[in-house]
Design an enzyme around this catalytic site. Structure first.
Site, short mmCIF file in Angstrom:
data_model
loop_
_atom_site.label_atom_id
_atom_site.label_comp_id
_atom_site.label_asym_id
_atom_site.label_seq_id
_atom_site.Cartn_x
_atom_site.Cartn_y
_atom_site.Cartn_z
CB SER A 38 -0.88 0.05 1.25
OG SER A 38 -1.75 -1.03 1.27
CG HIS A 70 -2.98 -3.62 -2.61
ND1 HIS A 70 -3.93 -3.15 -1.76
CD2 HIS A 70 -1.88 -3.85 -1.86
CE1 HIS A 70 -3.43 -3.12 -0.53
NE2 HIS A 70 -2.19 -3.53 -0.56
NE ARG A 91 2.58 -8.13 0.49
CZ ARG A 91 3.37 -7.10 0.80
NH1 ARG A 91 2.86 -5.90 0.89
NH2 ARG A 91 4.65 -7.27 1.00
CB THR A 92 -2.50 -12.77 -2.65
OG1 THR A 92 -2.66 -12.69 -4.07
CG2 THR A 92 -3.72 -13.45 -2.06
CG HIS A 93 -3.22 -8.46 1.68
ND1 HIS A 93 -3.45 -7.94 0.43
CD2 HIS A 93 -2.35 -7.63 2.28
CE1 HIS A 93 -2.75 -6.83 0.29
NE2 HIS A 93 -2.07 -6.61 1.39
CD GLU A 192 -4.12 -3.62 13.79
OE1 GLU A 192 -4.10 -2.41 13.52
OE2 GLU A 192 -3.87 -4.50 12.95
CB SER A 211 1.31 -7.80 3.97
OG SER A 211 2.12 -6.65 4.17
I1 8IG Z 1 -1.94 0.68 5.25
O1 8IG Z 1 -3.22 0.47 11.09
C1 8IG Z 1 -2.33 -0.13 6.99
N1 8IG Z 1 -2.35 -1.44 7.08
N2 8IG Z 1 -3.19 -4.07 10.76
N3 8IG Z 1 -3.20 -1.78 10.93
C2 8IG Z 1 -3.06 -2.89 10.20
N4 8IG Z 1 -2.77 -2.89 8.91
C3 8IG Z 1 -2.63 -1.69 8.34
C4 8IG Z 1 -2.78 -0.49 9.02
C5 8IG Z 1 -3.08 -0.54 10.40
N5 8IG Z 1 -2.57 0.49 8.15
#
Ligand code: 8IG
Length: 271
Positions: A38, A70, A91-93, A192, A211
């Protein structure tokens, strides 16, 4: 693309994808791979001279990325020192639900094609208030909270140095001020809660994301050197005074674009 008729063994599938890459672009091998997370898309066209590109979905065993912001391309470039780079513009998550083998397929394929260096980038949340959105941080170590691994069976690999000190030094030869941190991978896709972010901090984490750790494990098993670089796109929940949004993530990437372009370009040129 449904993998009809393709091997079910993920390592065999990676060899097949590697052969497809070498044949399609008429190259003897790949030397390094770059996975753009990202916010990192601006770096894609600064890594070398473009030799060719295709949709990732055209390669054996690859799923197209499903996340806005992405990319879904494989680009092959020749760096200023004549190294051949494979760029995965997305990418794949794990949270996409295609399974952990799919998450690491690009990395395994690049290594099967010869890549000895894997550069993993991501966008993430930051816990350290000294690192405002737009900060770039070298990943020194990780905590994998996904509860899974790309490795199956008794593959007790050493993970005492998941990210290459040599490559971190090389990155600092481009930007001496790059700080280092510990990346904590959650499964996502939800961001989170504040309590989860506090937990990550208590555990020793500096960055939270979705990732990178699984790809690092897969690359480590296969003996590649890994460089991990995070772009802090947002302060993590509870540290940020306002709710998180994907829009904020995209905006931080746009804003940081020129710096990321210079950083990753400098690293590619020094490989
Ligand atoms: I861009 O605040 C991005 N990816 N887990 N937490 C988590 N993944 C993320 C965050 C974030 N920002």
């Amino acid at each position: 693309m449904p993998n009809v008729g393709l091997p079910s063994d993920p390592y065999a599938l990676a060899k097949l994808a590697a052969a497809a890459i070498l044949e399609r672009f008429d190259i003897p091998q790949v030397d390094a791979a770059f996975v753009l997370g990202s916010g990192w898309s601006a770096a894609a066209d600064n890594l070398g001279e473009l030799m060719g590109s295709c949709e990732l979905a055209e390669l054996p065993g690859c799923a197209p990325p499903t996340v806005v912001g992405h990319g879904g391309e494989l680009r092959i470039v020749s760096t200023s020192r004549g190294k051949i780079g494979a760029i995965f513009t997305g990418r794949t998550h794990l949270y996409e639900g295609f399974g952990v083998d799919q998450v690491v397929h690009g990395v395994r394929s690049a290594i099967a094609a010869g890549a000895a260096v894997i550069v993993l980038t991501n966008g993430c949340g930051g816990l350290n208030p000294q690192w405002p959105p737009g900060s770039t941080v070298l990943i020194r170590d990780f905590i994998n909270l996904t509860g899974t691994s790309p490795l199956l069976g008794a593959r007790f690999i050493d993970m005492s140095m998941p990210y290459s000190a040599r490559l971190r030094d090389l990155a600092r030869s481009v930007d001496p001020d790059l700080p280092e941190g510990v990346y904590v991978q959650f499964r996502g896709p939800q961001f989170e809660t504040p309590a989860e972010v506090r937990m990550a901090g208590v555990l020793g984490g500096d960055l939270v994301g979705m990732s990178t750790t699984l790809e690092t494990i897969a690359a480590s098993e296969l003996g590649a050197e890994v460089l991990g670089i995070s772009l802090v796109t947002n302060l993590a929940a509870g540290i940020s005074p306002h709710p998180l949004s994907h829009e904020e993530v995209l905006e931080a990437g746009r804003e940081a674009g020129p710096r990321l372009r210079r950083l990753l370009g400098g690293i590619a040129a020094a490989l």
